[in-house]
Design an enzyme around this catalytic site. Structure first.
Site, mmCIF file in Angstrom:
data_model
loop_
_atom_site.group_PDB
_atom_site.id
_atom_site.type_symbol
_atom_site.label_atom_id
_atom_site.label_comp_id
_atom_site.label_asym_id
_atom_site.label_seq_id
_atom_site.Cartn_x
_atom_site.Cartn_y
_atom_site.Cartn_z
ATOM 1 N N HIS A 7 -33.790 -53.796 35.081
ATOM 2 C CA HIS A 7 -33.747 -52.337 35.149
ATOM 3 C C HIS A 7 -33.597 -51.815 36.580
ATOM 4 C CE1 HIS A 7 -34.796 -52.548 31.029
ATOM 5 N NE2 HIS A 7 -36.090 -52.664 31.167
ATOM 6 N N LYS B 89 -48.754 -43.755 36.043
ATOM 7 C CA LYS B 89 -47.488 -44.105 35.396
ATOM 8 C C LYS B 89 -46.365 -43.319 36.060
ATOM 9 C CE LYS B 89 -45.059 -43.666 30.905
ATOM 10 N NZ LYS B 89 -44.615 -45.056 30.759
ATOM 11 N N LYS C 292 -32.628 -57.824 26.541
ATOM 12 C CA LYS C 292 -33.111 -58.648 27.631
ATOM 13 C C LYS C 292 -34.386 -59.374 27.186
ATOM 14 C CE LYS C 292 -36.172 -55.535 30.177
ATOM 15 N NZ LYS C 292 -37.353 -56.393 30.118
ATOM 16 N N GLU D 214 -46.862 -48.699 35.733
ATOM 17 C CA GLU D 214 -47.539 -48.443 34.468
ATOM 18 C C GLU D 214 -49.046 -48.428 34.660
ATOM 19 O OE1 GLU D 214 -46.341 -47.843 31.491
ATOM 20 O OE2 GLU D 214 -44.252 -48.500 31.514
ATOM 21 N N ARG E 81 -37.102 -62.728 6.925
ATOM 22 C CA ARG E 81 -37.330 -64.164 6.764
ATOM 23 C C ARG E 81 -37.930 -64.515 5.409
ATOM 24 N NH1 ARG E 81 -37.135 -67.902 10.691
ATOM 25 N NH2 ARG E 81 -38.712 -69.127 9.583
ATOM 26 N N HIS F 266 -32.104 -50.438 27.989
ATOM 27 C CA HIS F 266 -32.335 -49.090 27.459
ATOM 28 C C HIS F 266 -32.594 -48.080 28.563
ATOM 29 C CE1 HIS F 266 -36.512 -50.534 27.839
ATOM 30 N NE2 HIS F 266 -36.836 -49.271 27.946
#
EC number: 1.1.1.49
Length: 477
Positions: free
Chosen positions: A253, A346, A161, A229, A54, A191
């Site tokens: 996902h 996790k 997304k 997580e 930018r 991903h």
């Protein structure tokens, strides 16, 4: 799920245009992935990377420094010579992504690259930018005719997304994109689907007769798909306040993983056939008939509102949903999708629990597909303990990608960029799949919105909210 063989033979002259080249996604994921592809000789010989900034092209030096820092933090080798080669492929351009006039300058630059190499390059437009400017950027690309394909030379657009925030916004986004790009040009990135273990799901299911023969309601008791997580939102307040856990992970996902785990065998292991079966499975997913709060729950960890500086926030940091599939082979098999932040551990995995429905007194076997942090597959069996008695205990058989295969496993974004250049849409979501995922969850979203539902509070480092734990245990115990 496609083969790695094409990774060694990519030859199409390619220009990769990265919008948002100075952003976190580009610095932490895209440029390190390009470094690895270059290091292992997987990129086309004629490749140019146009990095859109930018303000100042000097930002390229900052980006390259960040790439080196990122790789070192991940304990990955960073060769200065390869980093210099990568930098030499990058052509910075200063432009306002919402200003139409700047796109004519971009077009001139891309045409100049073709002229420089005396060959037309396929062009890949990677939108590593906020979702709020997807539509104006796509419209500007269309107005500058950068979407047009000539003489079979591809033009592709890659979108991260979220693909909308509900069913209506997803339809609006899809309609906007399709005004300028056809479905074969559109690559929606998830991903998770590029991780090696996820790519292996269909091979594991359909090329192992032992597994294939019991992969139905007769052998499977329930399925639990989770993305949990320990970390909190880590300062991403604007992003998380606009989405929440259900939209961020469960809608995209986890439903995609559910489709891969339960879809019928495709007629061939290629993109069209796989997407056909995924879409059929997504169309068969049904919500239970009982009240929504009996099969869906959302929570918010204590302290979240202070982190986002919004004392009235009702955004969930935890979501769980119990679903079913209206197909004969899956009748009566509950599926739990669960995701959350600031939990006690996790774990991103798919747990498939087997039980003989014809012998309810039989024990259970558990197959766990570990997506992250340690990719692999674990099977828990029952075995007799050593000795003269007949005591039994659970034992595990483990398959790990790190130890089973020699050489380097590509990271998810390496595979994303490989397939971008190769034109393989297998690992990308179609318009039909995106809409199907939103349609499944729309009743829950609308109920939470219309009833002004308040997320249930839970303590950081816990299992999650009491209501969510109850839904999980109603299936898993």
């Amino acid at each position: 799920m496609g083969s790695n063989s094409h990774l060694q033979t990519l030859s199409n002259p390619t220009t990769l245009v990265i919008f948002g080249a100075s952003g976190n996604l580009a610095q932490i994921k895209l440029f390190p992935a390009l470094y690895e592809l270059l290091a292992y000789g997987h990129l086309p010989e004629r490749l140019s990377i146009v990095a859109i900034f930018r303000q100042s092209s000097a930002a390229l030096d900052t980006v390259m420094s960040q790439v080196e820092v990122t790789m070192l933090r991940q304990h990955r080798e960073c060769d200065p010579a390869i980093l210099a080669r990568l930098k030499s492929l990058i052509r910075p351009i200063i432009m306002d992504s919402t200003n139409q006039e700047d796109y004519y300058r971009l077009r001139d630059m891309l045409d100049g690259i073709d002229h420089e190499f005396s060959v037309a390059h396929q062009r890949i437009f990677y939108l590593a930018i906020p979702p709020s400017i997807f539509k104006p950027v796509i419209a500007c690309l269309g107005a500058a005719e950068l979407n047009k394909e000539y003489d079979g030379v591809a033009r592709r657009i890659f979108i991260e997304k979220p693909f909308g925030s509900d069913l209506a916004s997803a339809r609006d986004l899809i309609d906007s994109i399709k005004t300028h790009f056809e479905e074969h040009q559109i690559y929606r990135i998830d991903h998770y689907l590029a991780k090696e273990t996820v790519q292996n799901i269909l091979t594991f299911r359909f090329q192992n007769p032992l597994i294939r023969s019991i992969w139905n309601r007769d052998g499977i008791d329930y399925i639990h798909i989770r993305a949990l997580e320990k970390i909190d939102i880590e300062g991403r307040s604007d992003f998380y306040e606009s989405l929440g856990a259900l939209r961020d992970l469960l809608q995209s996902h986890l439903l995609q993983l559910m489709a891969l785990i339960m879809m019928d065998a495709p007629t061939a292991m290629e993109s069209h056939a796989i997407h056909e079966q995924k879409n059929a499975l997504l169309g068969a997913i049904k919500l239970p008939t009982e009240p929504i709060d009996e099969f869906a729950n959302r929570g918010q960890y204590q302290g979240y509102r202070e982190e986002v500086n919004n004392p009235e926030s009702q955004v969930e940091t935890y979501a769980i949903v119990k679903l079913g599939v209206d197909l004969p082979e899956w009748h009566g098999v509950p599926v739990v999708l669960e995701t959350g932040k600031a939990l006690d551990h996790k774990d991103t995995s798919i747990e498939v629990v087997f039980r003989d429905r014809h012998n309810i007194d039989s024990g259970r076997n558990t197959l766990t597909i570990h997506v992250q942090p340690d990719e692999g597959i674990e099977l828990q069996l029952t075995a007799k303990s050593p000795g003269f008695g007949y005591e039994t205990r659970p034992v595990s058989m483990n398959f790990s990608y790190n130890t089973a295969f020699e050489g380097k496993n590509p990271e998810a974004y390496e595979r994303v960029l490989f397939d971008a250049i190769a034109g393989d849409q297998t690992l990308f979501s179609t318009s039909a799949e995106v809409l199907a995922c939103w349609e499944i969850l729309e009743p829950i979203i609308q109920t939470w919105r219309n009833h002004n539902s308040i997320p249930e509070s839970y303590t950081k480092g816990s299992e999650g909210p009491v209501g969510g734990i109850g839904i999980r245990k109603s299936v898993t115990t």
